[in-house]
Write a protein that holds these residues in place. Structure first.
Motif, PDB file in Angstrom:
ATOM      1  N   UNK A   1     -28.319  67.406   5.519  1.00 44.29           N
ATOM      2  CA  UNK A   1     -29.043  66.138   5.968  1.00 44.29           C
ATOM      3  C   UNK A   1     -27.994  65.267   6.356  1.00 44.29           C
ATOM      4  N   UNK A   2     -26.787  65.196   5.875  1.00 43.32           N
ATOM      5  CA  UNK A   2     -25.658  64.282   6.181  1.00 43.32           C
ATOM      6  C   UNK A   2     -25.382  64.507   7.623  1.00 43.32           C
ATOM      7  N   UNK A   3     -25.010  65.946   7.901  1.00 39.85           N
ATOM      8  CA  UNK A   3     -24.643  66.420   9.161  1.00 39.85           C
ATOM      9  C   UNK A   3     -25.689  66.190  10.325  1.00 39.85           C
ATOM     10  N   UNK A   4     -26.740  66.532   9.991  1.00 42.92           N
ATOM     11  CA  UNK A   4     -28.041  66.124  10.816  1.00 42.92           C
ATOM     12  C   UNK A   4     -28.087  65.021  11.297  1.00 42.92           C
ATOM     13  N   UNK A   5     -28.047  63.889  10.288  1.00 47.16           N
ATOM     14  CA  UNK A   5     -28.086  62.420  10.428  1.00 47.16           C
ATOM     15  C   UNK A   5     -27.028  62.030  11.442  1.00 47.16           C
ATOM     16  N   UNK A   6     -25.918  62.569  11.287  1.00 50.31           N
ATOM     17  CA  UNK A   6     -24.648  62.042  11.914  1.00 50.31           C
ATOM     18  C   UNK A   6     -24.650  62.832  13.342  1.00 50.31           C
ATOM     19  N   UNK A   7     -25.527  63.884  13.569  1.00 51.00           N
ATOM     20  CA  UNK A   7     -25.536  64.168  14.707  1.00 51.00           C
ATOM     21  C   UNK A   7     -26.620  63.526  15.548  1.00 51.00           C
ATOM     22  N   UNK A   8     -27.609  63.248  15.009  1.00 52.51           N
ATOM     23  CA  UNK A   8     -28.872  62.361  15.333  1.00 52.51           C
ATOM     24  C   UNK A   8     -27.991  61.007  16.201  1.00 52.51           C
ATOM     25  N   UNK A   9     -27.074  60.659  15.233  1.00 52.67           N
ATOM     26  CA  UNK A   9     -26.931  59.044  15.515  1.00 52.67           C
ATOM     27  C   UNK A   9     -25.779  59.011  16.651  1.00 52.67           C
ATOM     28  N   UNK A  10     -24.895  60.122  16.633  1.00 55.33           N
ATOM     29  CA  UNK A  10     -23.696  60.227  17.475  1.00 55.33           C
ATOM     30  C   UNK A  10     -24.148  60.801  18.701  1.00 55.33           C
ATOM     31  N   UNK A  11     -25.142  61.960  18.971  1.00 58.38           N
ATOM     32  CA  UNK A  11     -25.249  62.648  20.295  1.00 58.38           C
ATOM     33  C   UNK A  11     -26.767  62.798  20.589  1.00 58.38           C
ATOM     34  N   UNK A  12     -27.657  62.166  19.678  1.00 58.26           N
ATOM     35  CA  UNK A  12     -28.860  62.452  19.834  1.00 58.26           C
ATOM     36  C   UNK A  12     -29.628  63.590  19.278  1.00 58.26           C
ATOM     37  N   UNK A  13     -30.855  63.526  18.798  1.00 56.73           N
ATOM     38  CA  UNK A  13     -31.627  64.873  18.154  1.00 56.73           C
ATOM     39  C   UNK A  13     -31.752  65.959  18.972  1.00 56.73           C
ATOM     40  N   UNK A  14     -31.485  65.628  20.433  1.00 56.31           N
ATOM     41  CA  UNK A  14     -31.656  66.795  21.114  1.00 56.31           C
ATOM     42  C   UNK A  14     -30.449  67.877  21.144  1.00 56.31           C
ATOM     43  N   UNK A  15     -29.546  67.547  20.588  1.00 58.71           N
ATOM     44  CA  UNK A  15     -28.293  68.075  20.422  1.00 58.71           C
ATOM     45  C   UNK A  15     -28.542  69.322  19.260  1.00 58.71           C
TER      46      UNK A  15
ATOM     47  N   UNK B   1     -24.687  70.831  19.273  1.00 57.65           N
ATOM     48  CA  UNK B   1     -23.561  70.980  18.385  1.00 57.65           C
ATOM     49  C   UNK B   1     -24.233  71.222  17.087  1.00 57.65           C
ATOM     50  N   UNK B   2     -25.370  71.454  16.864  1.00 63.32           N
ATOM     51  CA  UNK B   2     -25.764  71.969  15.537  1.00 63.32           C
ATOM     52  C   UNK B   2     -26.765  73.008  15.595  1.00 63.32           C
ATOM     53  N   UNK B   3     -26.720  74.055  14.894  1.00 60.24           N
ATOM     54  CA  UNK B   3     -27.722  75.111  14.886  1.00 60.24           C
ATOM     55  C   UNK B   3     -28.193  75.355  13.535  1.00 60.24           C
ATOM     56  N   UNK B   4     -29.542  75.434  13.258  1.00 60.15           N
ATOM     57  CA  UNK B   4     -30.207  75.875  12.285  1.00 60.15           C
ATOM     58  C   UNK B   4     -30.711  77.174  12.612  1.00 60.15           C
TER      59      UNK B   4
END
Ligand code: MGD
Ligand code: MGD
Ligand code: SF4
Ligand code: SF4
Ligand code: SF4
Ligand code: SF4
Ligand code: SF4
Ligand code: MO
Lengths: 313, 177, 752
Positions: free
Chosen positions: C136-150, C431-434
């Motif tokens: 969750x922490x990584x996903x939140x960071x990604x959302x904040x820094x690069x947008x959820x589309x990443x 930048x992030x994969x699930x």
């Protein structure tokens, strides 16, 4: 091209790719059974022929070994069983159609008999021998009185035992190599021949050796005849039998069989025996050892080769 | 009553479902099996033929495995099903040596085991597990004495063979060709 | 060849006295081993409790029951007789599904990648709380820094729905599966271009009622999609003619009246020649073609010179056979089915090949007709209430220039890889994969590219049940319980009649594994997306949905499968030439595709020549074995027993040339110098041509934690390094790779 494979990956231990369920125990068991049968038969025979004095090795010495031979043989059989705790089931029923069953019963009868026979000569062979209990002396006297009857029973049982060692295999007609009625007589003759070889090895009397060697030569020739007969039978038989014979005619077991069993285990010792009868000096143990070894290898070969053979479909 | 099975070699795809179903139904230990699939390919590309056979114990009418069993553990029950009573079996292997079809195996617990025609299901009026699972419906089971059974009907309508008839075992597993 | 007939010849290898006692030495005590604890004898079904489920070993999703004994042990899985996917009969993989539950190598706890002081990395066991917080922490960071589309989600399988819901709620459109660009994609695009509708899964093919089944490669019988194999068997009983076009003697070919051993990569020529015969011999369904199709004249002109003789030179199929088979199809028309196949990403012109298949079907009038393609229906379950998803501002497509893959209808898995690699045109790479339920290392071609994409990620979360190859690459591993231990969304798939099926747990999740719905919900909670998962328990959702369609969880727990009546009585909607408007530009079946033409592609399929293997190289052909599903079952003990490794099929002529013996282990090297990790057994067989070799997909696992599968066989995926992209929709043609044989273990340098 013809291709055949198990697409369900069948690979059962001891069964695939070809049967090798029976390994060393059964051939050893068969060898020892034949050997014991041979010794006991001739012990009985020459006793009945009143040769007790001339044939000491035959009647008294060699039979001393038989209880051990039989117990080792039975031990091998026991080791072969995969469900050992249920061993006793063998002796809850006699099933005449099952050689395994009546073989087990014959052994059950002949083993105590061989012990009694050997025990009855203990004092003669080892003059210092003393029975720990008095009743054993009484029993010994009783046994000695009935030696003749015992000799007859022994002869009958040992023929059954000898034949059984072959029939055990020939009853399995699923294995084309074993599927021949000649295997019973062949194993009987071979067993007796090994018995004779063992006695000859132990004998210290020239006369005894001569008598036994003459018999042994006959047995060896009969055995060779049976072997040739068997192979010719396969050649003339079904495709499966034909393939089975090929194991000895160019196949995996060719060298083992012709060199170790036929040449070194039969023909060569027979030649040596002939030389000996003609008066040449041959160390006694050589032909005897070769015959015994040949007999042992023979059973291993038949066991292993037989399991490879199968019906073709 | 005479139970028998017919295997349609023309429809079998060799998927091995009958083998897995047997394994889970009968708790056959891993590495062993009561049934198996043989693929026979004959010919030269592109003139080729394949025969696929789902094989198992033939429940022979003249069963050498029963004859040679020293304890009577191998026996025949109603309907001609050949069975092994596990706690009468000493594991001598005579029956394994006597079977021309290599249909038996030494169970790791020591006794000998083989196809039971799923006797526990058949006596409840169900089909064996392998028959019920086969996705191509290529296994047929039933009573040969009943002309309306699945197996009787298919044997009447189709050509068939048995394996190694010359062994004289009178096998009851029929292969539709 | 090792056959029983030849037993003597094989054993002749070890001549002489050595044979004596050989086995005596290798004798091992059988009694030394023990079977798993528990009741070992078979038990009657009355003593077992059963729970409904549907199978997750492949995507056919057969419904059945899991049987559990008194001790709570899962014993067997048996099909549900009311289910049209299985008709009470599971395929071997479904029957062997128990092995997934029992597998000792299963993932047991969440794992977090750690780096030691010396730089080596390892997985540390973690608690769920810790692992979920980290994700969750990584996903939140990604959302904040690069947008959820990443963020991207790879998901394959039923449980993936929980995660696509999560990822959509999070705000990303990048949700993909290998079942499009590596599988059905070209077919769906081609059929949509032709008929305005796609083929769907399960395929809407009326195999059961067909009089003539034509299989272009599709290897039913090895491809064990249950309903199809069952219906094919039924069709055989009904006396249907089967025509199989396959360069390999497939199992289906062996059941066929005609086997056309086609030269690989030339099917379009055959299909065009069939069109030629059907049109010029006046064999086509005139009324149907007249009424429904667009572009017949153009097509007729197009195939004018594409005679069987022309095709013979390309396909090596005897022109007489081409004519005969065309006539045979026409004789059965309209109950004829030229099967569209499923895994159709072969040579890069796959949409066009699928188009050709669609056209032949149209000429024979089989679409919408009995014995051809039926009109499926499915139950529409209402969505459980949740807020609307946010609108994404960017997508993976930004990685490509606008003109590329114009007809793509789903997200390309390989497109996600491309969009994850930084590139000047991209304002932000992914930048992030699930990754849920897909073993990307085995499923995606060009492993180098996949690895490169992964190397650019900030994080990779893998949700899986087994320590598969992709798990090795994860930063966080979340262990899901198997399908036998969980609830999942209701199965509602299109069929002749609408059906629904329930999956419910038959046992508690083993170890510390958790169901997917729980994992998704827990993550949502930590991401502030709790509103989207507004329920305590997934049972609440199921019950709510089921009640809306007139059933209930209670009822479904009893029956497992429920059938509904069709809304419309139009299973064979064109049977009697009913009026119908197709969802295409012209409202007709487009033999001539206006859509393709508009986007700049060939409006009618053309044969193009494909590269052929160089000297000493062979085309790498691959496919299925009936007892395995891709890479996912190779460690399953029940199925491993049936097939432990794949083998490389080699024609005897080739084997002789290379002096390779049947059963010999060799290595394969492809055109790019890539060598298999492990040796693979040669199967010398006439079933394969001399210009190709064949591997069953899914073997050659590299993770030692898969104690059974590790090191067994060769990975076709590793050898598929060259991709022939389908310009129309981005499918990854994978059969244009060539291999040669190495008989000695290759040195390190070649393996680089
Ligand atoms: N047992 C099992 N069944 C499965 C699966 C599984 O993993 N295991 N997976 C399922 C899934 S998702 C899919 S997509 C399907 C895939 O199953 P299919 O759609 O049947 O797969 P294909 O790859 O199209 O077919 C493989 C066949 O194509 C042949 N082939 C290769 N090259 C050519 C060529 O140039 N021309 C022609 N005409 N034929 C060629 C091969 O020889 C082989 O027989 O299987 C499904 N069923
Ligand atoms: N080289 C090559 N590549 C191919 C193909 C080919 O034939 N050759 N086939 C293509 C086709 S047609 C397809 S459809 C795709 C299939 O591709 P995938 O669906 O990726 O196939 P698998 O390799 O089986 O990967 C399935 C993964 O899901 C995991 N899994 C299984 N059950 C569960 C579960 O319940 N929960 C979770 N979370 N995970 C689970 C397994 O452990 C495994 O890691 O591959 C494509 N790629
Ligand atoms: S389940 Fe049926 S089709 Fe599959 S291998 Fe067995 S008999 Fe053949
Ligand atoms: S197939 Fe073998 S095990 Fe079965 S009855 Fe016949 S001989 Fe006995
Ligand atoms: S192994 Fe068991 S069943 Fe077989 S013959 Fe021996 S005792 Fe009988
Ligand atoms: S009948 Fe039963 S025991 Fe025999 S092979 Fe079939 S499933 Fe197994
Ligand atoms: S086809 Fe087989 S593996 Fe696929 S869902 Fe059905 S039973 Fe399971
Ligand atoms: Mo697929």
């Amino acid at each position: 091209m013809k291709e055949e494979l198990f697409v369900s990956g069948r690979n059962i231990p001891h069964i695939d790719p070809y049967l090798h369920l029976w390994t060393w125990e059964i051939p050893l068991y068969l060898f020892l059974g034949g050997l014991a049968a041979g010794i006991l038969f001739f012990a009985g025979y020459f006793y009945v022929m009143h040769k007790e004095r001339d044939m000491k090795a035959t009647i008294k010495w060699a039979p001393m070994l038989v209880p051990f031979i039989l117990v080792i043989g039975l031990g091998a059989l026991f080791l072969d069983l995969h469900h050992k705790l249920y061993f006793w089931r063998l002796y809850t029923i006699i099933r005449f159609q099952s050689p395994m069953s009546w073989g087990a019963w014959v052994l059950m009868a002949i083993t105590p008999l061989s012990i009694v026979w050997a025990a009855s000569y203990l004092k003669e062979v080892f003059p210092k021998w003393k029975w720990p209990f008095a009743w054993l002396d009484t029993f010994e006297a009783f046994v000695i009185k009935y030696r003749k009857a015992m000799a007859w029973i022994m002869m009958i049982l040992s023929v059954i035992l000898g034949v059984y060692t072959g029939i055990l295999l020939s009853a399995f007609n699923a294995r084309p190599l074993w599927n021949t009625s000649i295997l019973g007589p062949l194993f009987l003759v071979s067993g007796f021949s090994t018995g004779l070889a063992a006695i000859i090895w132990m004998s210290k009397s020239k006369y005894e050796r001569k008598v036994l060697t003459r018999i042994d030569l006959i047995f060896i020739f009969v055995e060779l005849f049976f072997i040739i007969h068997m192979i010719m039978g396969f050649q003339a038989g079904s495709e499966a039998a034909h393939e089975a014979a090929k194991l000895f005619l160019g196949g995996e077991f060719t060298v083992t069989f012709w060199v170790f069993v036929v040449l070194l285990g039969l023909a060569f010792p027979a030649t040596l025996e002939i030389f000996e009868l003609r008066g040449y000096h041959v160390p006694v143990w050589i032909p005897s050892f070769l015959i015994l070894l040949g007999g042992l290898i023979f059973r291993f070969v038949i066991l292993e080769a037989g399991q490879i053979t199968r019906y073709l479909y | 009553m005479r139970y028998a099975m017919a295997v349609d070699t023309k429809k079998c795809v060799g998927c091995g479902d009958c083998v897995v179903a047997c394994q889970t139904e009968n708790n056959v230990p891993h590495g062993y099996c009561r049934d198996w699939i043989v693929e026979n390919v004959a010919g030269t590309y592109p003139k080729l033929e394949i025969e696929l056979r789902s094989e198992r114990c033939n429940h022979c009418e003249n069963a050498p495995c029963v004859r040679c069993c020293p304890t009577g553990a191998s026996h025949i029950v109603d309907g001609g099903i050949v069975l092994v009573t596990h706690d009468e079996c000493i594991g001598c292997g005579a029956c394994i040596e006597s079977c021309p079809y290599d249909a038996r195996y030494p169970h790791p617990e020591g006794y000998v085991d083989k196809c039971t025609f799923c006797v526990h299901r058949v006596t409840d009026g169900e089909n064996p597990a392998c028959v019920d699972v086969c996705p191509t419906h290529c296994l047929h089971f039933g009573d040969l004495d009943d002309p309306n059974s699945d197996v009787s009907k298919i044997l009447k309508n189709r050509k068939w063979k048995v394996l190694a008839p010359e062994a004289g075992t009178k096998p009851q597993l029929y292969f539709l060709t | 060849m090792k056959t029983r007939r030849d037993f003597i010849k094989i054993s002749a290898a070890g001549v002489g006295a050595a044979a004596i006692g050989l086995h005596a030495l290798s004798w091992d005590s059988v009694t030394a081993q023990f079977v798993a604890d528990g009741d070992t004898s078979p038990v009657s079904d009355e003593e077992l409790t059963n729970y409904p489920t549907f199978c997750e070993v492949c995507f056919w999703k057969c419904a059945g029951f899991t049987y559990v004994d008194k001790k709570g042990n899962i014993r067997k899985i048996i099909g549900n007789k009311d289910d049209p996917h299985s008709n009470g009969r599971f395929c071997p993989r479904g029957t062997g599904g128990v092995g997934m539950y029992w597998d000792e190598d299963r993932l047991q706890t969440p794992l977090i990648r750690e780096t030691k002081a010396d730089g080596t990395q390892y997985f540390r066991k973690a608690s769920w709380d810790e692992a979920l917080n980290l994700v969750a922490e990584k996903m939140n960071k990604l959302r904040l820094e690069h947008g959820p589309e990443c963020l991207a989600l790879f998901s394959h399988g039923t449980g993936g729905k929980h995660f696509s819901h999560l990822v959509k709620a999070y705000g990303s459109p990048n949700i993909t599966a290998p079942s499009f660009a590596q599988c059905r994609g070209p077919r769906e695009v081609a059929f949509t271009a032709t008929y305005g509708e796609d083929v769907m899964s399960p395929e809407r093919t009326d195999i059961r009622d067909t009089k003539c089944l034509v299989l272009i490669g599709s290897h039913i019988g090895e491809n064990m999609h249950n309903g199809q194999i069952q219906e094919m068997s039924e069709a055989i009983d009904q006396g249907a003619t089967i025509i199989t076009v396959d360069p390999r003697f497939s199992t289906a070919a062996s059941k066929s009246k005609y086997w056309l051993p086609i030269k690989p990569a030339t099917d379009i020529a055959l299909l065009l020649a069939w069109m030629h015969v059907i049109i010029y011999e006046d064999l086509y369904d005139k009324a149907y073609v007249e009424k429904y199709t667009f572009g017949f004249k153009e097509l007729k002109e197009h195939v004018k010179n594409m005679t069987p003789e022309w095709a013979y030179g390309i396909t090596t199929i005897d022109p007489n056979v081409i004519r005969k088979t065309a006539r045979e199809m026409a004789a059965a028309s309209p109950a004829v089915l030229v099967h569209p196949g499923r895994h159709v990403t072969w040579y890069g012109d796959d949409t066009q090949r699928s188009r050709a298949i669609a056209i032949v079907n149209a000429l024979l009038g089989s679409w919408g007709r009995r014995g051809g393609f039926y009109n499926p229906e499915k139950v529409h379950l209402p969505k459980y209430p949740a807020p609307p998803y946010p609108k994404p501002k960017r997508s993976w497509r930004d990685a490509y220039p606008p003109g590329k893959y114009k007809l793509v209808t789903e997200v390309l898995s390989t497109g996600i890889c491309d969009a994850s690699i930084p590139n000047a045109d991209l304002d932000c790479h992914l930048r992030g994969w699930i990754v849920y339920g897909t073993n990307l290392m085995a499923s995606l071609p060009d492993q180098k590219k996949t690895l490169e994409a992964i190397s650019h990620l900030d994080f990779l979360v893998v949700i899986d049940t087994m320590p598969m190859d992709i798990v090795q690459l994860a930063d966080v591993v979340l262990p899901e319980c198997t399908y036998l231990e969980r609830y999942d969304p209701i199965r509602t798939s299109p069929h002749r009649e609408p059906y629904i099926a329930l999956r419910m747990p038959a046992a508690e999740p083993k170890h510390e594994t958790k169901p997917g719905w729980w994992i998704a919900k827990e993550l949502a909670k930590r991401l502030g997306l709790g509103d989207y998962f507004n329920y305590e328990n997934y049972e609440d959702v199921l019950d709510w949905q089921l009640k809306k369609v007139g059933s209930s969880l209670e009822e479904m727990k009893r029956i497992g499968v429920k059938k509904f009546n069709r809304e419309f009585d139009d299973l064979y909607f064109l049977q009697n030439l009913e009026d119908f408007e197709f969802n295409t530009n012209t409202g007709k079946i487009e033999l001539y595709s206006t859509e393709l033409e508009m986007e700049g592609y060939d409006p009618m399929p053309k044969y193009t020549h494909h590269e052929e293997p160089a000297d000493g190289y062979y085309r790498l052909n691959y496919g299925r074995a009936p007892m395995h599903t891709f890479s996912r079952t190779s460690n399953n003990h029940n199925l491993w027993d049936l097939m432990k490794e794949n083998s490389v099929w080699i024609n005897p002529k080739v084997a002789k040339l290379w002096d390779i013996e049947n059963g010999q282990y060799i290595w394969l090297k492809n055109q790019d110098g890539i060598v298999t990790d492990f040796p693979v057994k040669a199967r010398v067989t006439e079933r394969i041509r001399w210009d190709s070799v064949y591997l069953v997909h899914g073997f050659g696992h590299t993770d030692k934690k898969l104690t059974r599968a590790y090191g067994h066989g060769a990975s076709d995926s590793k050898l598929v390094s060259k991709i022939h992209m389908d310009p129309i929709m981005g499918g990854t043609g994978m059969r244009g790779n060539f291999v040669t044989f190495l008989k000695e273990k290759p040195g390190k340098e070649v393996n680089a």
